[in-house]
Motif scaffolding. Structure first.
Motif, PDB file in Angstrom:
ATOM      1  N   PRO A 120       2.378  13.817   4.406  1.00  0.00           N
ATOM      2  CA  PRO A 120       2.249  12.822   3.329  1.00  0.00           C
ATOM      3  C   PRO A 120       3.284  11.713   3.415  1.00  0.00           C
ATOM      4  O   PRO A 120       3.061  10.601   2.902  1.00  0.00           O
ATOM      5  CB  PRO A 120       2.424  13.660   2.059  1.00  0.00           C
ATOM      6  N   ALA A 121       4.419  11.998   4.055  1.00  0.00           N
ATOM      7  CA  ALA A 121       5.473  10.989   4.147  1.00  0.00           C
ATOM      8  C   ALA A 121       5.019   9.793   4.983  1.00  0.00           C
ATOM      9  O   ALA A 121       5.556   8.686   4.848  1.00  0.00           O
ATOM     10  CB  ALA A 121       6.737  11.599   4.740  1.00  0.00           C
ATOM     11  N   LYS A 122       4.021  10.012   5.851  1.00  0.00           N
ATOM     12  CA  LYS A 122       3.522   8.922   6.683  1.00  0.00           C
ATOM     13  C   LYS A 122       2.548   8.021   5.946  1.00  0.00           C
ATOM     14  O   LYS A 122       2.130   6.987   6.472  1.00  0.00           O
ATOM     15  CB  LYS A 122       2.843   9.492   7.929  1.00  0.00           C
ATOM     16  N   GLY A 123       2.178   8.422   4.725  1.00  0.00           N
ATOM     17  CA  GLY A 123       1.252   7.627   3.949  1.00  0.00           C
ATOM     18  C   GLY A 123      -0.193   7.870   4.353  1.00  0.00           C
ATOM     19  O   GLY A 123      -0.474   8.547   5.352  1.00  0.00           O
ATOM     20  N   GLU A 124      -1.097   7.330   3.566  1.00  0.00           N
ATOM     21  CA  GLU A 124      -2.502   7.502   3.874  1.00  0.00           C
ATOM     22  C   GLU A 124      -2.928   6.617   5.041  1.00  0.00           C
ATOM     23  O   GLU A 124      -2.490   5.471   5.155  1.00  0.00           O
ATOM     24  CB  GLU A 124      -3.360   7.176   2.648  1.00  0.00           C
ATOM     25  N   PRO A 125      -3.813   7.125   5.901  1.00  0.00           N
ATOM     26  CA  PRO A 125      -4.318   6.294   6.992  1.00  0.00           C
ATOM     27  C   PRO A 125      -5.307   5.268   6.453  1.00  0.00           C
ATOM     28  O   PRO A 125      -5.917   5.453   5.406  1.00  0.00           O
ATOM     29  CB  PRO A 125      -5.003   7.301   7.907  1.00  0.00           C
TER      30      PRO A 125
END
Length: 325
Positions: A120-125
């Protein structure tokens, strides 16, 4: 059934308590008309029905309406000894991807699990990123299909050109018939795979114009996917040529088997003509026939008939009509 796949959350079947308006990826699997109507109402976006996805015109498969991109392509699926092709639809907006499919494809499941395990830290694609990832996995599956088909054709080639093929006509005929069936299946599979690759290539062209604002890495992945499709198209063309070559060879061997059968009929007919002629002559019983009063006339007639059988058989054998000498 259709699944909602937000980032970091496992895919879930749609229920009345799930808000699908915030989904990044909505995956419709064998959707009913009611399910499509519900998704359209919640998202405010037209979702194509199956008959729309099965249209073959390029303008129907790839078009844009009010900023929404509608894409579709036939996608081959191989299951055991059968293969079939069903339409796949993609509805791409600025923030959402909707996929419509009527079969279970492994590539979609892989991408779904990967998104569920995403940090989740990478954010939504983005919707574009998910679509490209799906296409990459589908290309991998198509490559596996072509590799498997190539191995099958290699096995068929060894079988067709095996010098130890069964000499029994019945067994040889059954082997050749089975080979024709397998080649027909291989030809159909190669054709359906080519249609899938062509459709994916056109999809990449369309979405390539919409990724100018996306990271360079995503645009690079689209170019790499396009090159992969080009290489698979070349391999598919080679596979189709090999299928045609093996088909011609198999039909040639069938023709040889038929010629061998005609040789047997020719031999049987030839060795039966002369004895019949001799028996007919000496069976006329004319009074002035010189041999009629011979003491050894009957053995003489039998001897002539035996020689009329043996001599043609010997001649056919010398000609090699009975196989290798």
């Amino acid at each position: 059934m259709f699944l909602v796949r937000p980032a970091g959350v496992p895919a879930r079947e749609i229920g009345p308590d799930i808000d699908i308006s915030k989904a990044v990826w909505l995956d419709l699997i064998n959707p009913t008309t009611d399910e499509i109507d519900r998704a359209e109402k919640a998202l405010g976006t037209h979702i194509p029905r199956r008959e729309e996805l099965e249209e073959i015109e390029s303008s129907s498969r790839h078009h844009e309406e009010s900023g929404v991109l509608y894409l579709s392509t036939p996608l081959v699926r191989r299951a055991e000894d059968t293969a079939f092709s069903l339409p796949i639809g993609f509805v791409l907006t600025d923030r959402r991807l909707i996929t419509v499919r009527y079969a279970d494809y492994y590539g979609f499941d892989i991408v779904g699990r990967r998104q569920a395990e995403r940090d989740p830290a990478k954010g939504e694609p983005s919707a574009n990123e998910i679509l490209v990832e799906i296409i990459e996995e589908v290309i991998n599956r198509l490559a596996d299909i072509l590799e498997g088909l190539g191995r099958d054709l290699d096995a068929i080639s060894k079988r067709v050109f095996n010098t130890d093929r069964p000499r029994d006509p019945a067994r040889a005929g059954e082997m050749l018939r089975e080979t024709l069936r397998r080649l027909g299946h291989g030809g159909d599979l190669a054709s359906m795979t080519r249609d899938s690759l062509l459709g994916l290539d056109r999809i990449l062209i369309y979405i390539g114009d919409r990724t100018e604002k996306d990271p360079q890495a995503l645009r690079t992945r689209i170019k790499v996917a396009g090159r992969d499709i080009a290489s698979l198209n070349d391999f598919d063309t080679q596979t189709v040529n090999k299928v045609q070559f093996l088909l011609d060879a198999t039909l040639g061997f069938i023709s040889i088997e038929q010629n061998d059968g005609m040789k047997v009929l020719t031999v049987v007919s030839a060795i039966g003509i002369l004895p019949t002629l001799i028996a007919g002559i000496y069976g006329m019983n004319f009074h002035n026939m010189p041999e009629l009063s011979w003491k050894y006339g009957y053995p003489y007639g039998l001897t002539l008939m035996v020689l009329s059988v043996v001599l043609p058989l010997f001649w056919f054998w010398r000609r090699g009509w009975f196989g290798a000498r």
